[in-house]
Design an enzyme around this catalytic site. Structure first.
Site, short mmCIF file in Angstrom:
data_model
loop_
_atom_site.label_atom_id
_atom_site.label_comp_id
_atom_site.label_asym_id
_atom_site.label_seq_id
_atom_site.Cartn_x
_atom_site.Cartn_y
_atom_site.Cartn_z
N PRO A 226 38.63 49.68 44.53
CA PRO A 226 39.48 50.50 43.62
C PRO A 226 38.94 51.74 43.38
CG PRO A 226 39.60 47.89 43.18
CD PRO A 226 38.40 48.35 44.23
N THR B 97 36.81 50.14 51.46
CA THR B 97 37.38 50.62 50.11
C THR B 97 37.42 49.85 49.22
OG1 THR B 97 38.65 52.07 51.64
CG2 THR B 97 39.53 51.72 49.42
N GLN C 224 63.81 66.36 61.03
CA GLN C 224 64.80 67.64 60.59
C GLN C 224 65.68 68.04 61.48
OE1 GLN C 224 64.30 68.73 57.35
NE2 GLN C 224 65.87 70.49 57.60
N ARG D 12 38.46 56.69 63.64
CA ARG D 12 39.35 58.17 63.48
C ARG D 12 39.86 58.46 64.83
NH1 ARG D 12 34.38 60.09 59.65
NH2 ARG D 12 35.04 59.27 57.78
N ILE E 11 43.50 46.70 52.02
CA ILE E 11 42.84 46.07 53.44
C ILE E 11 43.88 45.55 54.19
CG2 ILE E 11 41.34 44.18 54.19
CD1 ILE E 11 39.82 46.45 52.59
N ASN F 219 70.63 76.18 71.55
CA ASN F 219 70.18 77.04 70.05
C ASN F 219 68.75 77.73 70.38
OD1 ASN F 219 68.56 77.51 67.46
ND2 ASN F 219 70.75 77.61 66.81
N GLN F 220 68.51 78.86 70.60
CA GLN F 220 67.43 79.33 71.14
C GLN F 220 66.32 79.27 69.95
OE1 GLN F 220 66.66 83.54 71.25
NE2 GLN F 220 65.91 83.17 73.44
N GLU G 214 40.78 56.38 56.51
CA GLU G 214 39.47 56.77 57.56
C GLU G 214 39.27 58.16 57.37
OE1 GLU G 214 39.82 55.08 61.31
OE2 GLU G 214 40.94 53.00 60.42
#
Length: 394
Positions: free
Chosen positions: A104, A102, A312, A218, A133, A253-254, A339
């Site tokens: 800029p 990669t 959460q 990947r 990098i 809690n279901q 990637e």
């Protein structure tokens, strides 16, 4: 790694000694050949290993996976002399490696890179800058893609630049949202002289080498996302059992039960996709490149969503650095970017040029997609079986 991950993150420590201990277990060259110190394992083995390690420290594991990708590129495409010169210290992690593609001005459009390498006698003289990098400044071996020829992918070659080379320097250490246990810097070449003997493969082969490396990269990064998501599901489950609201544990809690089941399902689906891609890559199948891109696209999105949902479920506690779930969220967010950005690969890369194609093309395309999907599902059931870590969520 798990007991130290928060300290490494907050103090931005690069845990060299711990990674060298990992190398003693064979994790410095997981799928490299044994004659240069590698473990000689498969891509599937590597996926299992990186998932497991990432439950301890996702950021450090991600760097180990990048190091493995670089070492493999030298092992796979280098001459015998290069393999035996560069690979043994990389496998032992006596030396660390960085992948320099990669720039800029060239990210997803990697073939437009500008870093030049002009041949002068028995040396190349490099000029240019590589951006973002991992390991920059700390690594000893830089696998650099540079332009030795004309524009486009066929003008790119692969050169190994060793730390201490004249004209090699580094930018400031970047301040990042996550991945803080590994340094990220620009790598700068200013009339940097590198021996021609350090070129990996032939001139013009660099882009092919870079892409071959990224196929495995990947799968590796997606596997790191798996580890973070797996750990986050467990953390969420345990928190729901302990935390009480309205006079009862949240685990009663279901709605939250359904949410947790959904997270576990998406985790297992991601795992199957990644394992299938790893097997295809190991077997050098025709569909390997597509499956690696699909697995990275799907799993990094899904696993980040799992980590985020786990945060959460912790409520306000999840936002505190005393609770490690927030670190999994921060560390996996970048997996959706590097990637191969989900917005560009594989969807746009394969489909955008064909928007105006005739109807019969789309019939063939749809048939191909359905056959690939069916084959992938069948391959998962036939080859994966009980392999790989399983979620312990009931």
């Amino acid at each position: 790694m798990a007991p130290h991950t928060a300290e490494w993150d907050q103090k931005e420590l690069f845990p060299v000694d711990v990674m060298r201990k990992a190398a003693q277990l064979g994790f410095g060259g997981v799928y490299m050949r044994t004659d240069v110190g590698g473990s000689g394992l498969s891509r599937l083995d590597a996926s299992v290993i990186f998932e497991a390690l990432a439950t301890g420290c996702t950021s450090t594991t991600a760097y180990i996976s990048i190091h493995n990708m670089c070492a493999w590129m030298i092992d796979a495409f280098g001459s015998e002399e290069q393999r035996h010169r560069f690979c043994p210290p990389l496998c032992a992690m006596e030396k660390f490696a960085s992948y320099c593609l990669t720039e800029p001005g060239s990210g997803s459009d990697a073939a437009s890179l500008l870093t030049s390498a002009k041949r002068q006698g028995d040396h190349y003289v490099l000029n240019g800058t590589k951006a973002f990098i991992s390991g920059g400044g700390e690594a000893d071996t830089y696998v650099v893609m540079c332009r030795t020829g004309g524009p486009g992918p066929k003008g790119i070659s692969c050169v190994v630049v060793e730390k201490g080379a004249p004209g090699l320097s580094f930018g400031k250490k970047e301040k990042k949202m996550g991945w803080n246990s590994q340094p990220t810097r620009a790598v700068i070449f200013e009339d940097c002289a590198v021996p021609v003997a350090n070129r990996i493969g032939a001139e013009g082969q660099g882009f092919l080498i870079a892409m071959q490396g990224l196929n495995g990269g990947r799968v590796n990064i997606a596997s790191c996302s798996l580890g973070a998501a797996h750990a986050s599901v467990i953390l969420a489950r345990d928190h729901l059992k302990i935390r009480k609201q309205f006079g009862a544990p949240l685990a009663n809690n279901q709605y939250l039960q359904f949410k947790l089941a959904d997270m576990a399902t998406r985790l297992v689906a991601s795992r199957m996709m990644i394992r299938s891609a790893a097997v295809a890559l190991q077997e050098e199948r025709e569909d390997a490149v597509a499956l690696c891109s699909m697995a990275k696209l799907f799993a990094t999105d899904e696993c980040f969503a799992i980590c985020n949902q786990a945060l959460q479920m912790h409520g306000g506690y999840g936002y505190l650095k005393d609770y490690v779930v927030q670190q999994y969220v921060r560390d996996t967010r970048v997996h959706q970017i590097l990637e191969g950005r989900p917005a560009l690969s594989p969807r746009a890369g394969h489909w955008r040029p064909h928007f105006c194609s005739p109807p019969h093309f789309w019939r063939l395309r749809l048939r191909s997609i359905l056959e690939t999907a069916a084959g992938t599902a069948l391959h998962c059931y036939e080859t994966l079986g009980p392999w790989g870590p399983r979620t312990s969520v009931q």
